[in-house]
Scaffold this motif. Sequence first.
Motif, PDB file in Angstrom:
ATOM      1  N   GLU A 179      -8.539  74.842   4.620  1.00 23.78           N
ATOM      2  CA  GLU A 179      -9.968  75.161   4.808  1.00 23.78           C
ATOM      3  C   GLU A 179     -10.446  76.152   3.760  1.00 23.78           C
ATOM      4  O   GLU A 179     -11.593  76.150   3.344  1.00 23.78           O
ATOM      5  CB  GLU A 179     -10.192  75.837   6.162  1.00 23.78           C
ATOM      6  CG  GLU A 179     -10.175  74.901   7.327  1.00 23.78           C
ATOM      7  CD  GLU A 179     -10.222  75.690   8.627  1.00 23.78           C
ATOM      8  OE1 GLU A 179      -9.523  75.270   9.536  1.00 23.78           O
ATOM      9  OE2 GLU A 179     -10.942  76.698   8.712  1.00 23.78           O
ATOM     10  N   LEU A 180      -9.536  77.050   3.397  1.00 21.31           N
ATOM     11  CA  LEU A 180      -9.920  78.189   2.551  1.00 21.31           C
ATOM     12  C   LEU A 180      -9.641  77.963   1.075  1.00 21.31           C
ATOM     13  O   LEU A 180      -9.930  78.847   0.263  1.00 21.31           O
ATOM     14  CB  LEU A 180      -9.193  79.455   3.024  1.00 21.31           C
ATOM     15  CG  LEU A 180      -9.500  79.894   4.457  1.00 21.31           C
ATOM     16  CD1 LEU A 180      -8.771  81.178   4.777  1.00 21.31           C
ATOM     17  CD2 LEU A 180     -11.003  80.074   4.655  1.00 21.31           C
ATOM     18  N   VAL A 181      -9.083  76.810   0.725  1.00 22.15           N
ATOM     19  CA  VAL A 181      -8.799  76.570  -0.699  1.00 22.15           C
ATOM     20  C   VAL A 181     -10.125  76.543  -1.463  1.00 22.15           C
ATOM     21  O   VAL A 181     -10.984  75.701  -1.211  1.00 22.15           O
ATOM     22  CB  VAL A 181      -8.021  75.245  -0.893  1.00 22.15           C
ATOM     23  CG1 VAL A 181      -7.953  74.874  -2.374  1.00 22.15           C
ATOM     24  CG2 VAL A 181      -6.625  75.364  -0.318  1.00 22.15           C
ATOM     25  N   GLY A 182     -10.268  77.461  -2.396  1.00 17.97           N
ATOM     26  CA  GLY A 182     -11.494  77.536  -3.196  1.00 17.97           C
ATOM     27  C   GLY A 182     -11.419  76.564  -4.368  1.00 17.97           C
ATOM     28  O   GLY A 182     -10.360  76.382  -4.964  1.00 17.97           O
ATOM     29  N   THR A 196     -15.214  75.199  -0.754  1.00 15.31           N
ATOM     30  CA  THR A 196     -13.858  75.356  -0.199  1.00 15.31           C
ATOM     31  C   THR A 196     -13.506  74.078   0.572  1.00 15.31           C
ATOM     32  O   THR A 196     -14.388  73.264   0.894  1.00 15.31           O
ATOM     33  CB  THR A 196     -13.744  76.544   0.780  1.00 15.31           C
ATOM     34  OG1 THR A 196     -14.448  76.209   1.977  1.00 15.31           O
ATOM     35  CG2 THR A 196     -14.279  77.828   0.189  1.00 15.31           C
ATOM     36  N   ASP A 250      -7.710  76.726  -5.920  1.00 12.47           N
ATOM     37  CA  ASP A 250      -6.914  77.929  -5.668  1.00 12.47           C
ATOM     38  C   ASP A 250      -5.575  77.584  -5.007  1.00 12.47           C
ATOM     39  O   ASP A 250      -5.552  76.968  -3.940  1.00 12.47           O
ATOM     40  CB  ASP A 250      -7.721  78.868  -4.763  1.00 12.47           C
ATOM     41  CG  ASP A 250      -7.118  80.251  -4.710  1.00 12.47           C
ATOM     42  OD1 ASP A 250      -6.345  80.599  -5.620  1.00 12.47           O
ATOM     43  OD2 ASP A 250      -7.422  80.982  -3.753  1.00 12.47           O
TER      44      ASP A 250
END
Length: 260
Positions: A179-182, A196, A250
């Motif tokens: 969810e948080l992968v930029g 994201t 990221d």
Amino acid sequence: MKTIDIQQLAQYCLSAEEEKREIVRITEEYPNLTVEDAYLIQEELVNIKLAQGKKILGPKMGLTSRPKMVQMGVEEPIYGFIFDYMNVPNQEVVSMSDLIHPKVEAEIAFVLGKDIEGPGITGAQVLAATEYVVPALEIIDSRYQNFKFTLPDVIADNASSSRVVFGEKIPYSNDLDLELVGVAITINGKLRDFGTGAAVLGNPAQSVAMLANMLSRKGKKLKKGEVILTGGITEALLLETGDAVTAKLDGLGEVSFSIK
Ligand code: 0L1
Ligand code: MG
């Protein structure tokens, strides 16, 4: 009402792709074309490609972002299939003369370590079965005039599938919060969009789960080793000759191509 000839309409979309030319959307002539009809046309198109000796790399999900779903007025994404000839090696050149009016979007792809069969598959089950995640740039290239279509049109046209560039496969572990992968996408060194993983149905694993459940209606499953595209995290950006595209994800690395 005009009778729908599934085979003829599959050939109509396929010829446009092969001849790299725009076509009038199917629903101009067949306004009553349903989503079910459209998937039958897509299936026929996939079968023709298989009969030509092309190989499926894996399925893809499209229309997975809220803005795209709202724009198309749908509650459910769509799927299509990526073939071997669509794969462009990382950092390579794509030829504009092979395409019509391409757009690019950054995505996270999955490779499963075991088959998954719906219905009832959850994101957690997908993550438990995930062997790798892969950064990807998908080049979509609707065969329809001006990239304009209705939902059944785009389904029949294999969800605008055209080319895909994959980065290095990253072994998946629970430490990675998808969810948080930029994600940032640049064209010619200029930042064009970012987001994201949560842009994809809240979590790209949710997209894979939904795909497994949608395919199960056709008696199909997700197979170990296939590469599964989960949907655009960034906006689909129109490409021009000379463009150099890079996506940075990221923790997952970079993927790039240029278009000549
Ligand atoms: O991969 C995608 O999200 C494309 C889905 C079809 C819609 C489009 O061509 O924009
Ligand atoms: Mg896509």
